[in-house]
Each structure stands twice: as structure tokens, then as C-alpha cells.
Design an enzyme around this catalytic site. Structure first.
Site, PDB file in Angstrom:
ATOM      1  N   GLU A 127      31.722   5.863  21.071  1.00  0.00           N
ATOM      2  CA  GLU A 127      32.364   6.285  22.332  1.00  0.00           C
ATOM      3  C   GLU A 127      31.405   7.165  23.122  1.00  0.00           C
ATOM      4  O   GLU A 127      30.709   7.978  22.519  1.00  0.00           O
ATOM      5  CB  GLU A 127      33.659   7.065  22.022  1.00  0.00           C
ATOM      6  CG  GLU A 127      34.719   6.180  21.391  1.00  0.00           C
ATOM      7  CD  GLU A 127      36.005   6.934  21.019  1.00  0.00           C
ATOM      8  OE1 GLU A 127      36.127   8.125  21.369  1.00  0.00           O
ATOM      9  OE2 GLU A 127      36.870   6.325  20.370  1.00  0.00           O
ATOM     10  N   SER A 181      45.676  12.344  23.728  1.00  0.00           N
ATOM     11  CA  SER A 181      46.261  13.658  24.050  1.00  0.00           C
ATOM     12  C   SER A 181      45.916  14.113  25.466  1.00  0.00           C
ATOM     13  O   SER A 181      46.244  15.241  25.847  1.00  0.00           O
ATOM     14  CB  SER A 181      45.752  14.703  23.056  1.00  0.00           C
ATOM     15  OG  SER A 181      44.354  14.850  23.218  1.00  0.00           O
ATOM     16  N   SER A 222      43.785   5.551  16.130  1.00  0.00           N
ATOM     17  CA  SER A 222      43.271   6.515  15.141  1.00  0.00           C
ATOM     18  C   SER A 222      41.842   6.945  15.478  1.00  0.00           C
ATOM     19  O   SER A 222      41.621   7.865  16.262  1.00  0.00           O
ATOM     20  CB  SER A 222      43.371   5.908  13.747  1.00  0.00           C
ATOM     21  OG  SER A 222      42.563   4.746  13.637  1.00  0.00           O
ATOM     22  N   ARG A 223      40.872   6.271  14.913  1.00  0.00           N
ATOM     23  CA  ARG A 223      39.459   6.449  15.225  1.00  0.00           C
ATOM     24  C   ARG A 223      38.833   5.057  15.164  1.00  0.00           C
ATOM     25  O   ARG A 223      39.276   4.208  14.364  1.00  0.00           O
ATOM     26  CB  ARG A 223      38.758   7.357  14.198  1.00  0.00           C
ATOM     27  CG  ARG A 223      39.092   8.842  14.312  1.00  0.00           C
ATOM     28  CD  ARG A 223      38.484   9.466  15.561  1.00  0.00           C
ATOM     29  NE  ARG A 223      38.719  10.902  15.647  1.00  0.00           N
ATOM     30  CZ  ARG A 223      39.724  11.481  16.310  1.00  0.00           C
ATOM     31  NH1 ARG A 223      40.615  10.736  16.944  1.00  0.00           N
ATOM     32  NH2 ARG A 223      39.837  12.786  16.361  1.00  0.00           N
ATOM     33  N   HIS A 283      40.072   6.702  24.939  1.00  0.00           N
ATOM     34  CA  HIS A 283      40.479   7.762  23.991  1.00  0.00           C
ATOM     35  C   HIS A 283      41.377   8.779  24.723  1.00  0.00           C
ATOM     36  O   HIS A 283      41.072   9.971  24.789  1.00  0.00           O
ATOM     37  CB  HIS A 283      39.244   8.445  23.382  1.00  0.00           C
ATOM     38  CG  HIS A 283      39.526   9.182  22.104  1.00  0.00           C
ATOM     39  ND1 HIS A 283      38.620   9.234  21.059  1.00  0.00           N
ATOM     40  CD2 HIS A 283      40.605   9.899  21.705  1.00  0.00           C
ATOM     41  CE1 HIS A 283      39.135   9.973  20.085  1.00  0.00           C
ATOM     42  NE2 HIS A 283      40.344  10.384  20.456  1.00  0.00           N
ATOM     43  N   ILE A 284      42.485   8.265  25.241  1.00  0.00           N
ATOM     44  CA  ILE A 284      43.350   9.107  26.097  1.00  0.00           C
ATOM     45  C   ILE A 284      44.504   9.764  25.354  1.00  0.00           C
ATOM     46  O   ILE A 284      45.322  10.440  25.966  1.00  0.00           O
ATOM     47  CB  ILE A 284      43.966   8.291  27.261  1.00  0.00           C
ATOM     48  CG1 ILE A 284      44.873   7.160  26.726  1.00  0.00           C
ATOM     49  CG2 ILE A 284      42.914   7.753  28.193  1.00  0.00           C
ATOM     50  CD1 ILE A 284      45.765   6.534  27.788  1.00  0.00           C
ATOM     51  N   THR A 330      45.955   6.363  10.984  1.00  0.00           N
ATOM     52  CA  THR A 330      45.459   7.229   9.899  1.00  0.00           C
ATOM     53  C   THR A 330      44.315   8.105  10.415  1.00  0.00           C
ATOM     54  O   THR A 330      43.694   7.771  11.420  1.00  0.00           O
ATOM     55  CB  THR A 330      44.873   6.396   8.739  1.00  0.00           C
ATOM     56  OG1 THR A 330      43.764   5.656   9.268  1.00  0.00           O
ATOM     57  CG2 THR A 330      45.871   5.452   8.134  1.00  0.00           C
TER      58      THR A 330
HETATM   59  N1  LIG Z   1      43.760   8.465  20.087  1.00  0.00           N
HETATM   60  C1  LIG Z   1      43.838   9.776  20.212  1.00  0.00           C
HETATM   61  O1  LIG Z   1      43.605  10.352  21.262  1.00  0.00           O
HETATM   62  C2  LIG Z   1      44.245  10.587  19.049  1.00  0.00           C
HETATM   63  C3  LIG Z   1      43.935  10.183  17.782  1.00  0.00           C
HETATM   64  N2  LIG Z   1      44.294  10.935  16.713  1.00  0.00           N
HETATM   65  C4  LIG Z   1      43.975  10.445  15.370  1.00  0.00           C
HETATM   66  O2  LIG Z   1      45.193  10.282  14.657  1.00  0.00           O
HETATM   67  C5  LIG Z   1      45.019  10.737  13.343  1.00  0.00           C
HETATM   68  C6  LIG Z   1      46.359  11.027  12.696  1.00  0.00           C
HETATM   69  O3  LIG Z   1      46.922  12.159  13.251  1.00  0.00           O
HETATM   70  P1  LIG Z   1      48.278  12.808  12.669  1.00  0.00           P
HETATM   71  O4  LIG Z   1      49.388  11.837  12.726  1.00  0.00           O
HETATM   72  O5  LIG Z   1      48.426  14.102  13.331  1.00  0.00           O
HETATM   73  O6  LIG Z   1      47.845  13.017  11.162  1.00  0.00           O
HETATM   74  P2  LIG Z   1      48.770  13.199   9.882  1.00  0.00           P
HETATM   75  O7  LIG Z   1      47.916  13.824   8.848  1.00  0.00           O
HETATM   76  O8  LIG Z   1      50.054  13.844  10.240  1.00  0.00           O
HETATM   77  O9  LIG Z   1      49.091  11.694   9.458  1.00  0.00           O
HETATM   78  C7  LIG Z   1      48.141  10.851   8.907  1.00  0.00           C
HETATM   79  C8  LIG Z   1      48.854   9.774   8.113  1.00  0.00           C
HETATM   80  O10 LIG Z   1      47.882   8.855   7.600  1.00  0.00           O
HETATM   81  C9  LIG Z   1      48.203   8.576   6.232  1.00  0.00           C
HETATM   82  N3  LIG Z   1      46.976   8.231   5.502  1.00  0.00           N
HETATM   83  C10 LIG Z   1      45.919   9.031   5.240  1.00  0.00           C
HETATM   84  N4  LIG Z   1      45.011   8.362   4.514  1.00  0.00           N
HETATM   85  C11 LIG Z   1      45.510   7.127   4.312  1.00  0.00           C
HETATM   86  C12 LIG Z   1      45.055   5.987   3.615  1.00  0.00           C
HETATM   87  N5  LIG Z   1      43.892   5.996   2.961  1.00  0.00           N
HETATM   88  N6  LIG Z   1      45.823   4.885   3.603  1.00  0.00           N
HETATM   89  C13 LIG Z   1      47.031   4.877   4.238  1.00  0.00           C
HETATM   90  N7  LIG Z   1      47.527   5.924   4.905  1.00  0.00           N
HETATM   91  C14 LIG Z   1      46.764   7.037   4.943  1.00  0.00           C
HETATM   92  C15 LIG Z   1      48.827   9.869   5.712  1.00  0.00           C
HETATM   93  O11 LIG Z   1      49.711   9.622   4.627  1.00  0.00           O
HETATM   94  P3  LIG Z   1      49.224   9.760   3.098  1.00  0.00           P
HETATM   95  O12 LIG Z   1      48.451  11.022   3.007  1.00  0.00           O
HETATM   96  O13 LIG Z   1      50.481   9.727   2.326  1.00  0.00           O
HETATM   97  O14 LIG Z   1      48.392   8.545   2.839  1.00  0.00           O
HETATM   98  C16 LIG Z   1      49.626  10.323   6.922  1.00  0.00           C
HETATM   99  O15 LIG Z   1      50.888   9.748   6.920  1.00  0.00           O
HETATM  100  C17 LIG Z   1      44.085  11.924  13.513  1.00  0.00           C
HETATM  101  O16 LIG Z   1      43.415  12.252  12.327  1.00  0.00           O
HETATM  102  C18 LIG Z   1      43.140  11.438  14.587  1.00  0.00           C
HETATM  103  O17 LIG Z   1      42.039  10.782  14.005  1.00  0.00           O
HETATM  104  C19 LIG Z   1      44.968  12.105  16.874  1.00  0.00           C
HETATM  105  C20 LIG Z   1      45.283  12.556  18.124  1.00  0.00           C
HETATM  106  C21 LIG Z   1      44.944  11.842  19.317  1.00  0.00           C
HETATM  107  O1  LIG Z   2      43.165  15.275  18.565  1.00  0.00           O
HETATM  108  C1  LIG Z   2      42.530  14.273  18.290  1.00  0.00           C
HETATM  109  O2  LIG Z   2      42.201  13.965  17.133  1.00  0.00           O
HETATM  110  C2  LIG Z   2      42.101  13.346  19.364  1.00  0.00           C
HETATM  111  O3  LIG Z   2      41.557  12.330  19.112  1.00  0.00           O
HETATM  112  C3  LIG Z   2      42.385  13.669  20.801  1.00  0.00           C
HETATM  113  O4  LIG Z   2      43.208  14.730  20.933  1.00  0.00           O
HETATM  114  C4  LIG Z   2      41.078  13.868  21.536  1.00  0.00           C
HETATM  115  O5  LIG Z   2      40.286  14.729  20.817  1.00  0.00           O
HETATM  116  C5  LIG Z   2      41.285  14.397  22.894  1.00  0.00           C
HETATM  117  O6  LIG Z   2      42.048  13.482  23.625  1.00  0.00           O
HETATM  118  C6  LIG Z   2      40.023  14.581  23.652  1.00  0.00           C
HETATM  119  O7  LIG Z   2      40.209  15.423  24.712  1.00  0.00           O
END
Ligand SMILES: NC(=O)C1=CN([C@@H]2O[C@H](COP(=O)(O)OP(=O)(O)OC[C@H]3O[C@@H](n4cnc5c(N)ncnc54)[C@H](OP(=O)(O)O)[C@@H]3O)[C@@H](O)[C@H]2O)C=CC1
Ligand SMILES: O=C(O)C(=O)[C@@H](O)[C@H](O)[C@H](O)CO
Length: 324
Positions: free
Chosen positions: A266, A288, A236-237, A285-286, A208
């Protein structure tokens, strides 16, 4: 005088070079944005900021009276105080659409690494401990045909489901606030209430965004509901998980292990208790962070920035109310 752009923790800063004839581009790396005098001085003139994980809060906005746009170089934008930015007419943008497959690869990768104990057994080989045939002390657990529970079945969650369903014959459960019918159809994903997902999944994967609603979403009660054999995966975070509760769950062997790409703070400190567990796989935090994807993100972030500064609607505008 040229209009000012600030880049903050922006790895592919060469993607800004074509703007230099029109804009004064200042690059800031490895600084504390709350205290760095040059950054605070530059904020006074800045019309645009591009970069990664800059905390854009009321305090920063007070120092940046000319700001028009903050182009976040990530898809998650929990670092932006969006309501406050909107109040002041400052646009916020992010970088969806270019990083989802790469992030799903990484998060499924750490799931596999934790289940098959890859980092631990890599160390076993390199440390010279491989002296005879493997015993059950080295055995791992299966991934294929198990149940994968995804909390946050959005863009990335769906691609993790795709890997699990099509590649590993996994049964997919998911939890969102709203149903994801596409994932149900494409990956046989079954909607579940959070508690049932936690009780049934062999792998619990959190995907999320970080919001007030998802902060500490997974805590003591949630770990207690998980199977003793479950592996918890967080892509996620860090703040979506109560880390103290995770440590307790690991101590009490309430779960089998964890795979963590993100942490409450982090970079995580080397003496963090979570790093002491061999059954916890960690990555910095890899999600992307591949050359190809980070380059696409940087280009998109610069496109968003330029659009915002030239009177066009940025492709990935988070707060369109600013333009109304
Ligand atoms: N580790 C990393 O390097 C990365 C981490 N991330 C993290 O991943 C997150 C998600 O990215 P992405 O998939 O693109 O985002 P999306 O917005 O496409 O998906 C988020 C999902 O979370 C659900 N959600 C939101 N709030 C809640 C809640 N309270 N309870 C249950 N489900 C919830 C949403 O559904 P609904 O609204 O129906 O609840 C939706 O299905 C980003 O915001 C970022 O923080 C992203 C990229 C890289
Ligand atoms: O897009 C996000 O939400 C991410 O968490 C990641 O893409 C990182 O920011 C990225 O890996 C840092 O370079």
C-alpha cells in the site's frame, strides 16, 4: 533539554500540542523512515514515537537506544516487532475500542458495493451509458438472506455480523481459533471449520489480524473451495491473502468478485492487475478513516504515549511484560 517525541504519519498532530511545553515534538510526514537523515538523527534521542504503520523492526530499534514507547495509531500492530521491543523494554500500544463500528460500516459498505455493483453502475451513469431500461447486463446480486462467512469473529468481525444479521437477515457463519459465544448468542452466528465456511458462504469476509499464522491464509486452495457465486471481502491486511491466487481465481471465474480495502503493498500501484477487474471493488484502506473516528484514535494514541512516558500504565499496552 526536553525529552523527544517523534510523530510519524500522524494526521491529527494538533493532539500533540499540549505536550510541547514538556516535550520536544518532531513531526515527520511522507518520508522514508529507513533513509531519511533527519528522522534517523531524531531517533537517537527519541523516547516516544506516535504514528501510523511505522515498521518498528530490529534495525529501527538499533537506531533508537532511548526509546520507551511506540504508540501505534491503529488497532492492527503487525508493523511492530513486539518480541524484539519487549526484549529491549520498549512498550507498544494500539487504539482498540474507538474504531470498530466505523470499520464495520466501511467493510459492510464495500461488500454491498461489490454485490450491487455500485461503483461500476455509478460509472455507467456518469459515462452516459444509461440510455434505456436496465437489462440483465446491469443486474447485480442480492445480499439480504444470503450467508455471510466471517473469518476472524473478533471486535470488528462481530460488528460486521451484527449488520448482516440484524440489518440484512443474513445467516452468519464464522471461523476463529476459539469460539465466540457472544456472537453466537447475539447474531445467531454458527461456528464452522474454515473449509466448510468457504464452501457455504455467499460472502467470505476476512477480518483476522496479520500474524505468521494468517499470512496468505486465503490462497489458491481456499478460492477453489468458494462458490462460483461468492464475493470475497478483505478488511484485514493485504498479506492475509495470496493476491496472485486471487487474480487467478478471478481470471478463471472461480469466484464472482471481490471487495478489497487492503493490499499486500500500500498504496497499491495504479497498474496493479487487481484494479483491472470491474467486479473488484477497491478502497484505499478506509476502514477507520472518518473525521470523527480518526480524531478519537489520535487522542487515544497520544494518551497512551503520554502514559508510557510518565510512568503510568498505558490503557492499550500490547506487551505488559515490559512493566513486570
Ligand atoms: N481495513 C481497516 O481499515 C482496518 C483493518 N483492521 C484489521 O482488522 C484486524 C482485526 O481487528 P479486531 O476485530 O479489532 O481484532 P480482534 O482481535 O478483536 O479480532 C480478531 C479475530 O481474529 C481471530 N483470529 C486470530 N488469528 C486467527 C487465525 N489464525 N485463524 C482464525 N481466526 C483468527 C481471533 O479469534 P481467535 O483468537 O479465537 O482465533 C479474533 O476473533 C486488525 O488486526 C487489523 O489488521 C482493523 C481496523 C481497520
Ligand atoms: O486500525 C487499524 O488497524 C487500521 O487498519 C486502520 O485503522 C488504519 O490504520 C487507519 O485507517 C489509517 O488511518
Amino acid at each position: 533539554m526536553k525529552r523527544k517525541i517523534l510523530a510519524y504519519n500522524f494526521e491529527f498532530s494538533e493532539t500533540l500540542d499540549h505536550l510541547r511545553d514538556r516535550f520536544d515534538v518532531e513531526i515527520f510526514e511522507k518520508i522514508n523512515p529507513k533513509t531519511n537523515p533527519a528522522f534517523l538523527q531524531a531517533l537517537k534521542q527519541a523516547e516516544g514515537i506516535v504514528g501510523l504503520a511505522l515498521p518498528v523492526d530490529k534495525e529501527l530499534l538499533d537506531c533508537a537506544p532511548n526509546l520507551k514507547i511506540v504508540s501505534n495509531n491503529s488497532t492492527g500492530y503487525n508493523n511492530l516487532a513486539i518480541a524484539e521491543m519487549t526484549k529491549r523494554g520498549v512498550m507498544g500500544t494500539n487504539t482498540p475500542g474507538v474504531l470498530e463500528d466505523t470499520t464495520a460500516d466501511a467493510i459492510f459498505g464495500i461488500l454491498l458495493a461489490a454485490a450491487r455493483r455500485i461503483p461500476e453502475l455509478d460509472h455507467f451513469v456518469k459515462a452516459g451509458h444509461w440510455k434505456q431500461h436496465l437489462t440483465r447486463n446491469e443486474y447485480a446480486i442480492d445480499v439480504h438472506h444470503k450467508t455471510l462467512g466471517i473469518i476472524g469473529m473478533g471486535k470488528i468481525g462481530s460488528l460486521i455480523a451484527k449488520r448482516g444479521h440484524l440489518g440484512f437477515d443474513m445467516k452468519i457463519l464464522y471461523h476463529n481459533r476459539t469460539r465466540n459465544l457472544e456472537a453466537e448468542k447475539k447474531y445467531n452466528a454458527v461456528y464452522a471449520e474454515l473449509d466448510s465456511l468457504l464452501m457455504e458462504a455467499d460472502f467470505v469476509c476476512l477480518m483476522t489480524p496479520l500474524t505468521p499464522e494468517t499470512e496468505n491464509l486465503i490462497g489458491e486452495g481456499e478460492f477453489k473451495l468458494m462458490k462460483k457465486s461468492a464475493i470475497f471481502v478483505n478488511g484485514s491486511r493485504g498479506k492475509t491473502v495470496d493476491e496472485k491466487a486471487l487474480i487467478e481465481a478471478l481470471k478463471r471465474k472461480e469466484i464472482h468478485g471481490a471487495a478489497l480495502d487492503v493490499f499486500q503493498s500500500e498504496p497499491v500501484k495504479a497498474d496493479h492487475p487487481l484494479l483491472q477487474y470491474p467486479n473488484v471493488v477497491t478502497t484505499p484502506h478506509i476502514g477507520s478513516s472518518t473525521h470523527e473516528t480518526e480524531y478519537k484514535m489520535a487522542k487515544l494514541a497520544v494518551e497512551n504515549l503520554l502514559a508510557g512516558l510518565t510512568g503510568k500504565r498505558p490503557k492499550n499496552l500490547i506487551n505488559p511484560e515490559v512493566l513486570e
